[in-house]
Scaffold this motif. Structure first.
Motif, PDB file in Angstrom:
ATOM      1  N   SER A 144       0.845  -1.210   0.000  1.00  0.00           N
ATOM      2  CA  SER A 144       0.000   0.000   0.000  1.00  0.00           C
ATOM      3  C   SER A 144       0.877   1.256   0.000  1.00  0.00           C
ATOM      4  O   SER A 144       0.424   2.335  -0.383  1.00  0.00           O
ATOM      5  N   ALA A 145       2.151   1.104   0.401  1.00  0.00           N
ATOM      6  CA  ALA A 145       3.069   2.260   0.396  1.00  0.00           C
ATOM      7  C   ALA A 145       3.528   2.582  -1.018  1.00  0.00           C
ATOM      8  O   ALA A 145       4.017   3.686  -1.289  1.00  0.00           O
ATOM      9  N   PHE A 146       3.368   1.635  -1.928  1.00  0.00           N
ATOM     10  CA  PHE A 146       3.875   1.823  -3.288  1.00  0.00           C
ATOM     11  C   PHE A 146       2.755   2.067  -4.301  1.00  0.00           C
ATOM     12  O   PHE A 146       2.967   2.715  -5.316  1.00  0.00           O
ATOM     13  N   TYR A 147       1.581   1.524  -4.071  1.00  0.00           N
ATOM     14  CA  TYR A 147       0.525   1.556  -5.093  1.00  0.00           C
ATOM     15  C   TYR A 147      -0.687   2.317  -4.561  1.00  0.00           C
ATOM     16  O   TYR A 147      -1.678   1.731  -4.153  1.00  0.00           O
ATOM     17  N   HIS A 148      -0.575   3.635  -4.545  1.00  0.00           N
ATOM     18  CA  HIS A 148      -1.627   4.469  -3.935  1.00  0.00           C
ATOM     19  C   HIS A 148      -2.898   4.540  -4.779  1.00  0.00           C
ATOM     20  O   HIS A 148      -3.944   4.951  -4.301  1.00  0.00           O
ATOM     21  N   ASP A 149      -2.804   4.141  -6.057  1.00  0.00           N
ATOM     22  CA  ASP A 149      -3.995   4.261  -6.936  1.00  0.00           C
ATOM     23  C   ASP A 149      -4.843   2.999  -6.930  1.00  0.00           C
ATOM     24  O   ASP A 149      -5.644   2.776  -7.820  1.00  0.00           O
ATOM     25  N   SER A 150      -4.632   2.125  -5.923  1.00  0.00           N
ATOM     26  CA  SER A 150      -5.529   0.944  -5.810  1.00  0.00           C
ATOM     27  C   SER A 150      -5.826   0.678  -4.344  1.00  0.00           C
ATOM     28  O   SER A 150      -5.817  -0.460  -3.887  1.00  0.00           O
ATOM     29  N   LEU A 151      -6.100   1.779  -3.617  1.00  0.00           N
ATOM     30  CA  LEU A 151      -6.387   1.642  -2.180  1.00  0.00           C
ATOM     31  C   LEU A 151      -7.823   1.999  -1.829  1.00  0.00           C
ATOM     32  O   LEU A 151      -8.298   1.688  -0.749  1.00  0.00           O
ATOM     33  N   ASN A 152      -8.511   2.679  -2.765  1.00  0.00           N
ATOM     34  CA  ASN A 152      -9.880   3.121  -2.459  1.00  0.00           C
ATOM     35  C   ASN A 152     -10.845   1.950  -2.615  1.00  0.00           C
ATOM     36  O   ASN A 152     -11.256   1.608  -3.726  1.00  0.00           O
ATOM     37  N   ARG A 165      -2.909  -6.551  -9.428  1.00  0.00           N
ATOM     38  CA  ARG A 165      -1.566  -6.355  -8.870  1.00  0.00           C
ATOM     39  C   ARG A 165      -1.222  -7.508  -7.920  1.00  0.00           C
ATOM     40  O   ARG A 165      -0.131  -8.069  -7.979  1.00  0.00           O
ATOM     41  N   MET A 166      -2.145  -7.928  -7.088  1.00  0.00           N
ATOM     42  CA  MET A 166      -1.854  -8.993  -6.130  1.00  0.00           C
ATOM     43  C   MET A 166      -1.568 -10.308  -6.862  1.00  0.00           C
ATOM     44  O   MET A 166      -0.579 -10.964  -6.615  1.00  0.00           O
TER      45      MET A 166
END
Ligand code: SDX
Length: 430
Positions: A144-152, A165-166
């Motif tokens: 989550s520290a690297f991929y901020h555009d897939s947290l919402n 991504r996972m």
């Protein structure tokens, strides 16, 4: 789900009607959501032996019949006719893909296999002898520290991107944890390879020479990934759901699933099976270990046997057993000593009253370790491979939960048996 006549509970002279629902298959449920408000009682079910924590459309298991189906498709058929990425599509989307959908899905996953270059420095913070599962828990939760555009989690597009991504990055992170443990350089993903070929390439290639992935081993790996993809509401999936119910980001939720899977009673069993076979060491010592497994005063259990749900043969173990023989024959290792001990252990256990009465059959973990070992994968990596495969199950179940209209935070209650109220006692008077 369809409504059935209600159940009636008589407690404290009161009769309470509880709604009953039927699903499409499997046991019906008694809805107790209003039980506490109407009676002041909780239900009590440590280990969730009789509790359905959610409604789901993804995986159906019938433990008595030894049935496992994903979105209605039988596991043995999927293992024989499908491939892992097609099963990923099925779990995530509910139907098998057509040719165009499959091509697009495979292409998208393949182009999400590369990880952020900074991640290597997280790995370098671990001692080389760190258990790869310790690295995986940390590495995945840190995404989550690297991929901020897939947290919402409230945005379908971002949820889908997190899923790609996972699924795409787990093999890369897993192979990196192996390479780091043996002091070899990380190997970048190769987009010209299939999912399982790419994983084996990242595990075993070195910069010094071309590495040709064995098709037989890649096919076996792909089948093993299929067999481990999802399994209803097991401990790690329930951990992912409960973590996700608070609104935590998808990477943190998968990290929670990896942590739960690590336990020897769950996904850590495949590593524990090999340790057990090595400890037994010879077929002549099997009776000694069968006796230990039966001894209530001995914590030893026969790793790879028994299952909370399957009270019949684990259907995955049947496919795994066949794959095990295929791989060992392909590698000319049919005399593998551990396999001979495993086969003799299985034969004895399936005849012994203690195991027969308790319906303790070999489970999915019993054979996987022998195949991995034959493929040259060290036992500390076995549960990591389980996590690579189960990621699609976790993320599919997480997406299903987050997509529910009335999704709420999970918050079980308890039966309190601790101290009743008492006044504070000053230190000098204790
Ligand atoms: C996985 O849930 C899932 O779906 C998990 C999984 C998935 O895909 O996600 O399928 C993957 O975790 C497979 C299971 C891997 N674990 C192991 O192989 C570890 C060994 N198995 C046991 O720890 C045990 O069988 C469990 C944890 C798998 C299931 O335990 P339960 O359902 O809680 O059963 P229990 O502990 O209540 O045991 C019932 C009886 C007991 O004896 P009694 O008290 O009735 O006399 O069976 C005995 C147990 O002592 N028993 C065993 C045994 N497993 C159960 N005795 C010896 N060896 C064993 N392996």
């Amino acid at each position: 789900m369809s409504k059935l006549p209600p159940a009636v509970l008589n407690v404290d002279g009161k009769s309470v009607e509880l709604p009953v629902y039927a699903g499409t298959q499997g046991p019906s449920v008694i809805d107790i959501t209003k039980l506490y408000n109407e009676t002041g009682y909780f239900t009590y079910d440590p280990g969730f032996m009789s509790t359905a924590a959610c409604e789901s459309k993804i995986t159906f298991i019938d433990g008595d019949q030894g049935i496992l189906r994903h979105r209605g498709y039988d596991i043995a058929e999927l293992a024989e006719k499908s491939d892992f990425l097609e099963v990923c599509y099925l779990l995530l989307n509910g139907d098998l893909p057509n040719a165009e959908q499959k091509k697009k899905f495979d292409h998208t996953v393949t182009h999400h296999t590369l990880v952020h270059e900074q991640l290597q420095f997280l790995y370098r913070g671990f001692p080389r002898r760190a258990h790869p599962m310790a690295i995986m828990v940390g590495a995945v939760a840190s995404l989550s520290a690297f991929y901020h555009d897939s947290l919402n989690i409230h945005c379908e597009k971002e949820r889908e991107l997190a899923a790609f991504r996972m699924i795409g990055k787990m093999p890369t992170l897993a192979a990196m944890s192996y390479k780091y443990s043996i002091g070899q350089p990380f190997v970048y993903p190769d987009n010209s390879l299939s999912y399982s070929e790419n994983f084996l390439h990242m595990m075993f290639a070195t910069p010094c020479e071309k590495y040709k992935v064995s098709k037989t081993l890649a096919d076996a790996m792909d089948k093993i990934f299929i067999l481990h993809a999802d399994h209803e509401q097991n401990a790690s999936t329930s951990s992912v759901r409960l973590t996700g119910s608070s609104g935590a980001n998808p990477f943190a939720c998968i990290g929670a699933g990896i942590a739960s899977l690590w336990g020897p009673a769950h996904g850590g069993a495949n590593e524990a099976v090999i340790d057990m076979l090595l400890e037994i060491g010879d077929e002549s010592r099997i009776p000694e270990y069968i006796a230990k497994a039966k001894d209530k005063d001995d914590p030893f259990r026969l790793m790879g046997f028994g299952h909370r749900v399957y009270k019949n043969y684990d259907p995955r173990a049947s496919v795994m057993r066949k794959t095990c023989h295929e791989v060992l024959d392909e590698l000319g290792m049919h005399d593998e000593p551990l396999l001979k001990i495993a086969m003799e252990l299985e034969r004895i256990a399936l005849e012994d009253d203690y195991f027969v009465q308790r319906k303790l059959y070999p489970n999915v973990d019993f054979y996987s370790g022998i195949i991995y070992r034959a493929m040259g994968i060290p036992s500390q990596m076995f549960t990591v491979l389980f996590a690579v495969a189960r990621t699609v199950g976790w993320i599919s179940q997480w997406k299903e939960m987050i997509g529910e209209p009335n999704q709420k935070i999970g918050r079980p209650r308890q039966l309190f048996t601790g101290s009743t109220p008492r006044p504070y006692v000053d230190l000098g008077k204790r």
